[in-house]
Design an enzyme around this catalytic site. Structure first.
Site, PDB file in Angstrom:
ATOM      1  N   LYS A 203      35.409  52.638  25.294  1.00 31.83           N
ATOM      2  CA  LYS A 203      36.219  51.870  26.261  1.00 31.83           C
ATOM      3  C   LYS A 203      37.171  52.838  26.937  1.00 31.83           C
ATOM      4  O   LYS A 203      37.541  53.863  26.353  1.00 31.83           O
ATOM      5  CB  LYS A 203      37.013  50.789  25.535  1.00 31.83           C
ATOM      6  CG  LYS A 203      37.487  49.674  26.439  1.00 31.83           C
ATOM      7  CD  LYS A 203      36.394  48.649  26.699  1.00 31.83           C
ATOM      8  CE  LYS A 203      36.816  47.602  27.696  1.00 31.83           C
ATOM      9  NZ  LYS A 203      35.906  46.445  27.698  1.00 31.83           N
TER      10      LYS A 203
ATOM     11  N   ASP B 112      35.708  46.273  33.735  1.00 34.55           N
ATOM     12  CA  ASP B 112      36.421  45.337  32.845  1.00 34.55           C
ATOM     13  C   ASP B 112      37.550  44.795  33.713  1.00 34.55           C
ATOM     14  O   ASP B 112      37.448  44.809  34.955  1.00 34.55           O
ATOM     15  CB  ASP B 112      36.927  46.053  31.579  1.00 34.55           C
ATOM     16  CG  ASP B 112      37.509  45.101  30.533  1.00 34.55           C
ATOM     17  OD1 ASP B 112      36.744  44.402  29.864  1.00 34.55           O
ATOM     18  OD2 ASP B 112      38.757  45.039  30.392  1.00 34.55           O
TER      19      ASP B 112
HETATM   20  N1  LIG Z   1      33.742  42.052  33.220  1.00 32.97           N
HETATM   21  C1  LIG Z   1      32.926  42.067  32.182  1.00 32.97           C
HETATM   22  O1  LIG Z   1      31.732  42.304  32.311  1.00 32.97           O
HETATM   23  C2  LIG Z   1      33.424  41.758  30.819  1.00 32.97           C
HETATM   24  C3  LIG Z   1      34.714  41.340  30.588  1.00 32.97           C
HETATM   25  N2  LIG Z   1      35.087  40.954  29.333  1.00 32.97           N
HETATM   26  C4  LIG Z   1      36.420  40.491  29.058  1.00 32.97           C
HETATM   27  O2  LIG Z   1      36.676  39.296  29.775  1.00 32.97           O
HETATM   28  C5  LIG Z   1      38.072  39.202  30.115  1.00 32.97           C
HETATM   29  C6  LIG Z   1      38.224  39.019  31.620  1.00 32.97           C
HETATM   30  O3  LIG Z   1      37.646  40.132  32.296  1.00 32.97           O
HETATM   31  P1  LIG Z   1      37.215  40.089  33.834  1.00 32.97           P
HETATM   32  O4  LIG Z   1      36.962  38.689  34.230  1.00 32.97           O
HETATM   33  O5  LIG Z   1      36.153  41.101  34.007  1.00 32.97           O
HETATM   34  O6  LIG Z   1      38.491  40.648  34.535  1.00 32.97           O
HETATM   35  P2  LIG Z   1      39.117  40.293  35.978  1.00 32.97           P
HETATM   36  O7  LIG Z   1      39.983  41.431  36.332  1.00 32.97           O
HETATM   37  O8  LIG Z   1      38.054  39.875  36.906  1.00 32.97           O
HETATM   38  O9  LIG Z   1      40.011  39.022  35.613  1.00 32.97           O
HETATM   39  C7  LIG Z   1      40.936  39.092  34.567  1.00 32.97           C
HETATM   40  C8  LIG Z   1      41.721  37.815  34.454  1.00 32.97           C
HETATM   41  O10 LIG Z   1      42.563  37.885  33.317  1.00 32.97           O
HETATM   42  C9  LIG Z   1      43.948  37.876  33.680  1.00 32.97           C
HETATM   43  N3  LIG Z   1      44.697  38.870  32.906  1.00 32.97           N
HETATM   44  C10 LIG Z   1      44.368  40.137  32.686  1.00 32.97           C
HETATM   45  N4  LIG Z   1      45.282  40.755  31.919  1.00 32.97           N
HETATM   46  C11 LIG Z   1      46.217  39.856  31.678  1.00 32.97           C
HETATM   47  C12 LIG Z   1      47.426  39.882  30.949  1.00 32.97           C
HETATM   48  N5  LIG Z   1      47.836  40.979  30.290  1.00 32.97           N
HETATM   49  N6  LIG Z   1      48.130  38.747  30.884  1.00 32.97           N
HETATM   50  C13 LIG Z   1      47.691  37.628  31.509  1.00 32.97           C
HETATM   51  N7  LIG Z   1      46.549  37.544  32.212  1.00 32.97           N
HETATM   52  C14 LIG Z   1      45.831  38.635  32.309  1.00 32.97           C
HETATM   53  C15 LIG Z   1      43.915  38.265  35.121  1.00 32.97           C
HETATM   54  O11 LIG Z   1      45.102  37.837  35.734  1.00 32.97           O
HETATM   55  P3  LIG Z   1      46.137  38.982  36.236  1.00 32.97           P
HETATM   56  O12 LIG Z   1      45.617  39.373  37.560  1.00 32.97           O
HETATM   57  O13 LIG Z   1      47.428  38.295  36.233  1.00 32.97           O
HETATM   58  O14 LIG Z   1      46.124  40.129  35.291  1.00 32.97           O
HETATM   59  C16 LIG Z   1      42.621  37.588  35.602  1.00 32.97           C
HETATM   60  O15 LIG Z   1      42.760  36.214  35.819  1.00 32.97           O
HETATM   61  C17 LIG Z   1      38.697  40.476  29.545  1.00 32.97           C
HETATM   62  O16 LIG Z   1      39.141  40.222  28.228  1.00 32.97           O
HETATM   63  C18 LIG Z   1      37.531  41.441  29.467  1.00 32.97           C
HETATM   64  O17 LIG Z   1      37.732  42.449  28.504  1.00 32.97           O
HETATM   65  C19 LIG Z   1      34.202  40.968  28.301  1.00 32.97           C
HETATM   66  C20 LIG Z   1      32.927  41.359  28.463  1.00 32.97           C
HETATM   67  C21 LIG Z   1      32.461  41.895  29.727  1.00 32.97           C
HETATM   68  O1  LIG Z   2      29.109  46.588  30.810  1.00 31.69           O
HETATM   69  C1  LIG Z   2      29.698  47.350  30.059  1.00 31.69           C
HETATM   70  O2  LIG Z   2      29.312  48.472  29.791  1.00 31.69           O
HETATM   71  C2  LIG Z   2      30.991  46.966  29.408  1.00 31.69           C
HETATM   72  C3  LIG Z   2      31.366  45.522  29.390  1.00 31.69           C
HETATM   73  C4  LIG Z   2      32.657  45.406  28.649  1.00 31.69           C
HETATM   74  O3  LIG Z   2      33.602  46.090  28.951  1.00 31.69           O
HETATM   75  C5  LIG Z   2      32.773  44.503  27.521  1.00 31.69           C
HETATM   76  O4  LIG Z   2      31.748  44.075  26.984  1.00 31.69           O
HETATM   77  O5  LIG Z   2      33.913  44.219  27.097  1.00 31.69           O
END
Ligand SMILES: NC(=O)C1=CN([C@@H]2O[C@H](COP(=O)(O)OP(=O)(O)OC[C@H]3O[C@@H](n4cnc5c(N)ncnc54)[C@H](OP(=O)(O)O)[C@@H]3O)[C@@H](O)[C@H]2O)C=CC1
Ligand SMILES: O=C(O)CCC(=O)C(=O)O
Length: 451
Positions: A129, A169
């Site tokens: 990561k 992410d």
């Molecule tokens: N994208 C992917 O493929 C994957 C993502 N994930 C997980 O899913 C979750 C969302 O990711 P993703 O949708 O890609 O990210 P995005 O950046 O698209 O969206 C993130 C969301 O979470 C909120 N957020 C992030 N950090 C914080 C914080 N510290 N406090 C409050 N709100 C927060 C953001 O609001 P704000 O703008 O206020 O920060 C936003 O609404 C994460 O935990 C990520 O690790 C897991 C597997 C794969």
């Molecule tokens: O697609 C990837 O390599 C990573 C996705 C990721 O960050 C997660 O699974 O939390």
């Protein structure tokens, strides 16, 4: 020799002593290790090999400065990270997070979880990561590009298609991956498109990668409900966030007959009793995220639904909870409200969205918990499928990728369920995912000697 319980307690104490300020990393270690006890009972030689001490220590932790020039000509400096946690079963693989809350502790918790998650996918990928405390909020396109170029100017020497393959992410989507890839290509002078995933379609991306995490979560929830003789059809879902993952969840839930009725942002949450389920509403979410305004209230204003400032959606009476924003979004008091509302299912979309106390409370009150390392593995799975397509120099259709993704999620659920049952946990997907993920990594580590 120590008993398995004594050994696990000793390793947890050592992790705390060595990393006293890493609250999130300690949290995940404290959640995972106790569930591995029956594995150490079965394989006491793992204790002699001190396998856990090796498992909780990242293979490599890289920290670097990222200087970049803002639109006012001022040089800003952020901190960059890449934690190459465990490469026993394949190249390090995992996303990059750009968010002001990023610390080494967050990178390590995510890298540790990613190692188990990637093992669960059944694909040959190790865990890593990375990211930065850079805050993309309010930054111009030019600033984001200059930041990404500076970030890659250091990162490029640590990654490669067979070494370490970053992706997106929080705060890192297609735009950022494009800038990062461009800078990598510029520095290296070759076209190693397997070095990053989540790329745009014209330059080696995979169809369905943007949707994959959300789709996978809904496929996983479908397996949980099927196990209980239930169905997604007609179910209501409370979700948090309005980013990439929530977007995919809204699409697939709609397709499978369920509806997402809440979204949340830093300003509060919205409640849409009809569901976030039309192309207009789902596309508007993307617009809200891309606008950088970072307000979920915009949705309430546009579609005339209720907005609850400063609140989280966990007091809503729904059928399924799907937190999709960030870690530790659900605390014990939220878990108590969820249980009091008679909700049976929680399927975790974000990484570690619940505190350990919240998970324990929900499970001990009969809820079925789909842990994030299993439920959100669809994103990294399609990333691995992107790597395969890049190696083969071909592209699969959206249907082909989606079919493979669906099968991977069905397998992950089955493997977690079977591992839990085999080791006497019953239908406990939290323990089952930890054990099934650990089993493969442990065997690979043992086979590769003292490493
Ligand atoms: N994208 C992917 O493929 C994957 C993502 N994930 C997980 O899913 C979750 C969302 O990711 P993703 O949708 O890609 O990210 P995005 O950046 O698209 O969206 C993130 C969301 O979470 C909120 N957020 C992030 N950090 C914080 C914080 N510290 N406090 C409050 N709100 C927060 C953001 O609001 P704000 O703008 O206020 O920060 C936003 O609404 C994460 O935990 C990520 O690790 C897991 C597997 C794969
Ligand atoms: O697609 C990837 O390599 C990573 C996705 C990721 O960050 C997660 O699974 O939390």
């Amino acid at each position: 020799m120590l008993s398995s319980t004594e050994y696990i307690e000793k390793i947890i104490l050592e992790v705390k002593a060595k990393n006293p300020h890493e609250a999130e990393f300690i949290q995940t270690v404290e959640e995972v290790l106790p569930t591995l006890k029956p594995v150490f009972d079965k394989y006491p030689e793992y204790i002699r090999m001190n396998l856990l001490a090796r498992f909780v220590e990242p293979e490599r932790q890289i920290m670097f400065k990222v200087p970049w020039v803002d639109d006012n000509g001022i040089t800003q400096v952020n901190r960059g990270y890449r934690v190459q946690f465990n490469g026993a079963i394949g190249p390090f693989k995992g996303g990059l997070r750009f968010h002001p809350s990023v610390t080494l502790s967050i990178m390590k918790f995510l890298g540790f979880e990613q190692t188990l998650k990637n093992s669960l996918t059944g694909l040959p990928i190790g865990g890593g990561k990375g990211g930065s405390d850079f805050d993309p909020r309010g930054k111009s396109d030019g600033e984001v590009m200059r930041f990404c170029q500076s970030f890659m100017t250091e990162l490029y020497r640590h990654i490669g298609a067979d070494v370490d393959v970053p992706a997106g992410d929080i705060g890192v989507g297609g735009r950022e991956i494009g800038y990062l890839f461009g800078q990598f290509r510029r520095i290296k002078g070759n076209y190693e498109n397997g070095v990053l995933t989540g790329k745009g379609i014209p330059y080696g991306g995979s169809l369905i990668r943007p949707e994959a995490t959300g789709y996978g979560i809904v496929y996983f929830a479908n397996e949980m409900l099927k196990h209980e003789g239930d169905t997604l059809v007609g179910k209501t879902i409370a979700s948090s966030g309005f980013g990439n993952v929530t977007w995919g969840v809204c699409q697939k839930a709609t397709e499978m007959g369920a509806k997402v009725v809440t979204l949340s942002g830093p300003d509060g949450y919205i409640y849409d009793p009809d569901g976030v389920n039309t192309p207009e509403k789902i596309n508007y979410m993307v617009e809200m995220r891309n606008s950088g305004r970072d307000k979920v209230k915009d949705y309430a204003d546009k579609f005339g639904v209720e907005f609850f400032p400063g609140e989280k959606p966990w007091g809503r009476k729904v059928d399924i909870i799907m937190p999709c924003a960030t870690q530790n979004d659900i605390h014990l008091e939220h878990a108590q409200m969820i249980v009091a509302n008679g909700i049976k299912y929680i399927c975790e979309g974000a990484n570690m969205p619940c505190t350990n106390e919240a998970v324990t409370y929900m499970m001990s009150n009969g809820m079925v918990v789909g842990p994030s390392k299993a439920a959100n593995a669809g994103g990294v799975s399609v990333s691995a499928l992107e790597m395969s397509q890049n190696s083969m120099r071909l592209s699969w259709t959206a249907e082909e990728v989606d079919t493979k993704l669906h099968q991977i999620m069905v397998n992950i659920h089955k493997n977690a369920k079977d591992a839990a049952e085999f080791y006497g946990f019953g239908y406990n997907l939290v323990a089952g995912a930890n054990i099934a993920g650990f089993d493969k990594v442990a065997k690979a580590m043992v086979a590769q000697g003292n490493f």
